[in-house]
Design a protein around this motif. Structure first.
Motif, PDB file in Angstrom:
ATOM      1  N   CYS A 323      23.520  44.839  48.396  1.00 59.78           N
ATOM      2  CA  CYS A 323      23.812  45.164  47.006  1.00 59.78           C
ATOM      3  C   CYS A 323      25.105  45.056  46.990  1.00 59.78           C
ATOM      4  O   CYS A 323      25.990  45.826  47.454  1.00 59.78           O
ATOM      5  CB  CYS A 323      23.021  46.820  46.943  1.00 59.78           C
ATOM      6  SG  CYS A 323      23.674  47.517  45.372  1.00 59.78           S
ATOM      7  N   ILE A 324      25.362  44.592  45.603  1.00 62.06           N
ATOM      8  CA  ILE A 324      26.948  44.561  45.326  1.00 62.06           C
ATOM      9  C   ILE A 324      27.270  45.121  44.077  1.00 62.06           C
ATOM     10  O   ILE A 324      26.559  44.776  42.878  1.00 62.06           O
ATOM     11  CB  ILE A 324      27.651  43.172  45.580  1.00 62.06           C
ATOM     12  CG1 ILE A 324      27.289  42.612  46.788  1.00 62.06           C
ATOM     13  CG2 ILE A 324      29.126  43.099  45.160  1.00 62.06           C
ATOM     14  CD1 ILE A 324      27.557  41.084  46.879  1.00 62.06           C
ATOM     15  N   GLY A 325      28.163  46.256  43.691  1.00 66.06           N
ATOM     16  CA  GLY A 325      28.619  46.187  42.414  1.00 66.06           C
ATOM     17  C   GLY A 325      28.735  47.873  41.926  1.00 66.06           C
ATOM     18  O   GLY A 325      29.674  48.108  41.191  1.00 66.06           O
ATOM     19  N   PRO A 326      28.159  48.726  42.285  1.00 65.99           N
ATOM     20  CA  PRO A 326      28.324  49.969  41.870  1.00 65.99           C
ATOM     21  C   PRO A 326      29.740  50.688  41.956  1.00 65.99           C
ATOM     22  O   PRO A 326      30.203  50.574  43.070  1.00 65.99           O
ATOM     23  CB  PRO A 326      27.297  50.943  42.701  1.00 65.99           C
ATOM     24  CG  PRO A 326      26.218  49.864  42.820  1.00 65.99           C
ATOM     25  CD  PRO A 326      26.914  48.777  43.224  1.00 65.99           C
ATOM     26  N   GLY A 327      30.400  50.907  40.888  1.00 69.17           N
ATOM     27  CA  GLY A 327      31.803  51.602  40.986  1.00 69.17           C
ATOM     28  C   GLY A 327      32.836  50.710  41.661  1.00 69.17           C
ATOM     29  O   GLY A 327      33.939  51.160  41.985  1.00 69.17           O
ATOM     30  N   LEU A 328      32.711  49.469  41.439  1.00 68.47           N
ATOM     31  CA  LEU A 328      33.653  48.399  42.247  1.00 68.47           C
ATOM     32  C   LEU A 328      34.928  48.305  41.444  1.00 68.47           C
ATOM     33  O   LEU A 328      36.065  48.372  41.979  1.00 68.47           O
ATOM     34  CB  LEU A 328      33.270  47.083  42.255  1.00 68.47           C
ATOM     35  CG  LEU A 328      32.433  46.968  43.579  1.00 68.47           C
ATOM     36  CD1 LEU A 328      31.759  45.535  43.666  1.00 68.47           C
ATOM     37  CD2 LEU A 328      32.917  47.514  44.735  1.00 68.47           C
ATOM     38  N   ARG A 329      34.963  48.715  40.175  1.00 64.07           N
ATOM     39  CA  ARG A 329      36.081  48.140  39.140  1.00 64.07           C
ATOM     40  C   ARG A 329      36.261  46.640  39.107  1.00 64.07           C
ATOM     41  O   ARG A 329      35.294  46.005  39.968  1.00 64.07           O
ATOM     42  CB  ARG A 329      37.204  49.158  39.248  1.00 64.07           C
ATOM     43  CG  ARG A 329      37.085  50.568  39.285  1.00 64.07           C
ATOM     44  CD  ARG A 329      38.275  51.164  39.284  1.00 64.07           C
ATOM     45  NE  ARG A 329      38.242  52.533  39.189  1.00 64.07           N
ATOM     46  CZ  ARG A 329      38.001  53.398  38.352  1.00 64.07           C
ATOM     47  NH1 ARG A 329      37.662  53.017  37.257  1.00 64.07           N
ATOM     48  NH2 ARG A 329      38.080  54.856  38.515  1.00 64.07           N
ATOM     49  N   GLN A 330      37.283  46.012  38.492  1.00 61.65           N
ATOM     50  CA  GLN A 330      37.190  44.664  38.175  1.00 61.65           C
ATOM     51  C   GLN A 330      38.406  43.934  38.383  1.00 61.65           C
ATOM     52  O   GLN A 330      38.891  43.150  37.901  1.00 61.65           O
ATOM     53  CB  GLN A 330      36.840  44.320  36.831  1.00 61.65           C
ATOM     54  CG  GLN A 330      35.399  44.826  36.433  1.00 61.65           C
ATOM     55  CD  GLN A 330      35.172  44.869  34.918  1.00 61.65           C
ATOM     56  OE1 GLN A 330      35.280  43.691  34.377  1.00 61.65           O
ATOM     57  NE2 GLN A 330      34.472  45.777  34.273  1.00 61.65           N
ATOM     58  N   GLN A 331      39.174  44.442  39.413  1.00 60.80           N
ATOM     59  CA  GLN A 331      40.541  43.876  39.977  1.00 60.80           C
ATOM     60  C   GLN A 331      40.398  42.465  40.194  1.00 60.80           C
ATOM     61  O   GLN A 331      39.186  42.198  40.834  1.00 60.80           O
ATOM     62  CB  GLN A 331      41.190  44.766  40.995  1.00 60.80           C
ATOM     63  CG  GLN A 331      41.796  45.934  40.612  1.00 60.80           C
ATOM     64  CD  GLN A 331      40.722  47.192  40.520  1.00 60.80           C
ATOM     65  OE1 GLN A 331      39.613  47.019  40.888  1.00 60.80           O
ATOM     66  NE2 GLN A 331      41.487  48.236  40.294  1.00 60.80           N
ATOM     67  N   GLU A 332      41.259  41.757  40.137  1.00 60.69           N
ATOM     68  CA  GLU A 332      40.877  40.385  40.478  1.00 60.69           C
ATOM     69  C   GLU A 332      40.881  39.959  42.064  1.00 60.69           C
ATOM     70  O   GLU A 332      39.944  39.171  42.118  1.00 60.69           O
ATOM     71  CB  GLU A 332      42.202  39.421  39.866  1.00 60.69           C
ATOM     72  CG  GLU A 332      41.924  37.846  40.111  1.00 60.69           C
ATOM     73  CD  GLU A 332      41.076  37.567  39.114  1.00 60.69           C
ATOM     74  OE1 GLU A 332      40.282  36.280  39.562  1.00 60.69           O
ATOM     75  OE2 GLU A 332      40.709  38.052  38.301  1.00 60.69           O
ATOM     76  N   LEU A 351      22.928  42.174  42.408  1.00 63.34           N
ATOM     77  CA  LEU A 351      24.097  42.579  41.536  1.00 63.34           C
ATOM     78  C   LEU A 351      24.181  43.533  40.666  1.00 63.34           C
ATOM     79  O   LEU A 351      23.002  43.439  39.769  1.00 63.34           O
ATOM     80  CB  LEU A 351      24.668  41.136  41.032  1.00 63.34           C
ATOM     81  CG  LEU A 351      24.879  40.045  41.998  1.00 63.34           C
ATOM     82  CD1 LEU A 351      25.492  38.906  41.205  1.00 63.34           C
ATOM     83  CD2 LEU A 351      25.658  40.261  43.119  1.00 63.34           C
ATOM     84  N   ASP A 352      24.921  44.420  40.554  1.00 65.81           N
ATOM     85  CA  ASP A 352      24.542  45.766  39.576  1.00 65.81           C
ATOM     86  C   ASP A 352      26.147  45.901  39.035  1.00 65.81           C
ATOM     87  O   ASP A 352      27.021  45.605  39.632  1.00 65.81           O
ATOM     88  CB  ASP A 352      24.061  46.770  40.353  1.00 65.81           C
ATOM     89  CG  ASP A 352      23.889  47.868  39.180  1.00 65.81           C
ATOM     90  OD1 ASP A 352      23.413  47.530  38.294  1.00 65.81           O
ATOM     91  OD2 ASP A 352      24.245  48.948  39.586  1.00 65.81           O
ATOM     92  N   ALA A 353      26.228  46.643  37.871  1.00 66.14           N
ATOM     93  CA  ALA A 353      27.471  47.142  37.422  1.00 66.14           C
ATOM     94  C   ALA A 353      28.477  46.202  37.569  1.00 66.14           C
ATOM     95  O   ALA A 353      28.444  45.425  36.735  1.00 66.14           O
ATOM     96  CB  ALA A 353      27.544  48.783  38.197  1.00 66.14           C
ATOM     97  N   ASP A 354      29.614  46.784  38.068  1.00 67.64           N
ATOM     98  CA  ASP A 354      30.817  46.022  38.110  1.00 67.64           C
ATOM     99  C   ASP A 354      30.793  44.544  38.708  1.00 67.64           C
ATOM    100  O   ASP A 354      31.518  43.759  38.317  1.00 67.64           O
ATOM    101  CB  ASP A 354      32.168  46.446  38.603  1.00 67.64           C
ATOM    102  CG  ASP A 354      32.520  47.624  37.655  1.00 67.64           C
ATOM    103  OD1 ASP A 354      32.467  47.481  36.577  1.00 67.64           O
ATOM    104  OD2 ASP A 354      32.869  48.823  38.206  1.00 67.64           O
ATOM    105  N   ALA A 355      29.767  43.971  39.509  1.00 67.57           N
ATOM    106  CA  ALA A 355      29.489  42.808  40.027  1.00 67.57           C
ATOM    107  C   ALA A 355      29.146  41.858  38.753  1.00 67.57           C
ATOM    108  O   ALA A 355      29.568  40.796  38.707  1.00 67.57           O
ATOM    109  CB  ALA A 355      28.522  42.786  41.166  1.00 67.57           C
TER     110      ALA A 355
END
Length: 505
Positions: A323-332, A351-355
């Motif tokens: 699972c990738i994505g919860p709460g990651l934010r979106q830095q390059e 893939l969830d959220a920020d992913a």
């Protein structure tokens, strides 16, 4: 439960008529009796009733209902709108039956000018103007009549579907020209339009009436849309062997959290563990280590070398689901790590959220996604992923179906009736869940549940289906005891054991 299109509804009606066999007028009488029972169970006999009937079969249902109510001593005023001097065959037959009924005292056939009756607060309006066959917005006199009914204080009951609302696509409908029912008595099956949030203002309370349409005909109907029932879920639940050990129960990897968003990683991890996975490894920024070790002692923590955000990938050879994505934010740097992690994974990926937000900012990467990837966007996330906002839920669902087919992916549109779009074009709607689940972290919990089911060996479609049903059921059980207003994402996790117990029992 199958959700039929307006064309399929007509075909099922015709199949019932031919194979029961039953005359169409008698099938209409059966429907009218069910509608009448629903009305008489709720409204006392002294309630003044005004019935508005259109020229088609929905109007025929309304005329038959007016006659049956009059025969039970209700004071019924009936208006049949025959502007073009063209009634359906069964509507014409019920017009004659109504005219011949001695207990009917007030019946008006409107062919030109219409003097509307006074609609008081104690009046019951029965809306039978137009049914599921409507394919264009109401206009002219019918639009004016709808507005007149809507602005009255009367209680409105719509037969089958509120007049003016189309069964599937209302993207270009004129919403001011749709009846706003207090109660909709739909016949046999829910309509697709009933599942979209923007249409709830027209439907009010919804009751589905069984008019005994052909079960054989229904089985033969290939429906593109279905709604989950509890009986669908039980056979799909994974079972735990008495001799199982943690290695048999799957190893999940959750790539989640940035500094200040450790809660998303915690919720997804706790939900994953509560769904019965054997082991969970959480890859998260180094700054989140202590809070995760304390909050979820059962989890294995993999610290990224960066302090505040994800910047590297994890070996997935030993993993059964990612699972990738919860709460990651979106830095390059995080974005590059995300696409690298997706490419590296040799197991099912969710893939969830920020992913998803990262993919929205790098839409060329969509073509690099592996087949059968799972994406769980809420409406705004999907619109960003799509590249443009959608006018309404029907358009969003249509585009999600197209994207799922094009990418050969599973796209789970989250909402009150979450919709799982399968790679083959079919859509499965969830029937569990409530408004209390519209709270921060609820999506992280869903991601954790589905990831656990994948790691435990469920097929992708089954993991998504069981996951969204379990998620909603846990929320329903929590709301029943705690109320919707105070529901939190942690409550959904806490009630997962009760949800499992109910399904297993």
């Amino acid at each position: 439960m199958k959700i039929l299109t307006s064309a399929q509804i007509r075909e099922l009606d015709q199949y019932t008529i031919e194979h029961e066999p039953i005359r169409s007028i008698d099938l209409m009488e059966r429907a009218a009796k069910a509608i009448t029972r629903a009305i008489t169970d709720r409204f006392p006999v002294h309630t003044p009733v005004v019935v508005f009937a259109g020229p088609g079969n929905n109007g025929g249902d309304a005329l038959a209902t007016a006659r049956l109510l009059a025969e039970q001593n209700y004071n019924v005023s009936t208006y049949l709108f025959n502007i073009d001097n063209k009634l359906s065959e069964d509507c014409e037959a019920n017009k004659k039956r109504l005219a011949d009924c001695r207990k009917v005292k007030d019946f008006v056939e409107v062919t030109d000018e219409f003097d509307p009756p006074q609609l008081e607060a104690q009046t019951l309006v029965v809306d039978g103007l137009f049914g599921s066959g409507l394919n264009k917005p109401l206009a002219g006199g019918f639009a004016s009549l709808v507005k007149y009914i809507n602005q009255s204080p009367a209680y409105i009951v719509s037969i089958d579907i509120p007049s003016g609302l189309m069964t599937e696509d209302n993207t270009y409908n004129i919403r001011a020209n749709i009846i706003k029912a207090d109660l909709t008595l739909t016949l046999q099956h829910k309509k697709l339009a009933f599942l979209f949030p923007e249409n709830q203002q027209f439907i009010g309370e919804l009751r589905t009436l069984d008019i005994r349409l052909s079960e054989e005909g229904l089985k033969k109907t290939e429906a593109q849309f279905t709604m989950l029932e509890e009986s669908d879920i039980r056979p799909l639940l994974p079972h735990r062997s008495p001799f199982a050990h943690k290695g048999d129960m799957g190893h999940a990897l959750i790539v989640a959290g940035s500094y200040g968003m450790a809660g998303a990683a915690i919720l997804a991890t706790k939900a994953c563990l509560r769904t019965g996975v054997g082991k969970v490894t959480v890859h998260t920024p180094r700054r989140n280590n202590d809070i995760l070790q304390i909050s979820v002692p059962e989890a294995i923590i993999s610290n990224d070398h960066e302090e505040l955000f994800i910047n590297e990938t994890v070996d997935t050879d030993a993993m059964d689901a990612v699972c990738i994505g919860p709460g990651l934010r979106q830095q390059e740097n995080t974005a590059i790590a995300v696409i690298s992690q997706i490419r590296r994974a040799q197991c099912p990926v969710l893939l969830d959220a920020d992913a998803l937000n990262i993919l929205s900012n790098h839409r060329a990467w969509l073509q690099q996604l592996p087949k059968h990837i799972i994406m769980t966007p809420h409406p705004k996330e999907f619109d960003l992923l799509n590249g443009s906002p959608c006018a309404d839920s029907y358009e969003r669902l249509s585009k999600a179906r197209n994207m799922a087919e094009h990418l050969e992916a599973f796209i789970l549109l989250k909402g009150h009736h979450s919709a799982l779009c399968l790679p083959n074009g079919h859509v499965v709607f969830n029937s569990t869940g409530n408004g209390g689940m519209a709270t921060a972290g609820s999506g992280d919990v869903l991601a954790g549940i589905i990831t656990a089911l994948l790691a435990r060996g469920c097929q992708m479609a089954d993991a998504c289906t069981v996951g969204m049903y379990l998620h909603g059921l846990a929320g329903d059980l929590a709301a029943k005891e705690l109320g919707e207003e105070s529901l939190t994402a942690s409550d959904i996790i806490a009630y997962l054991p009760k949800a499992f117990r109910r399904l297993h029992d």
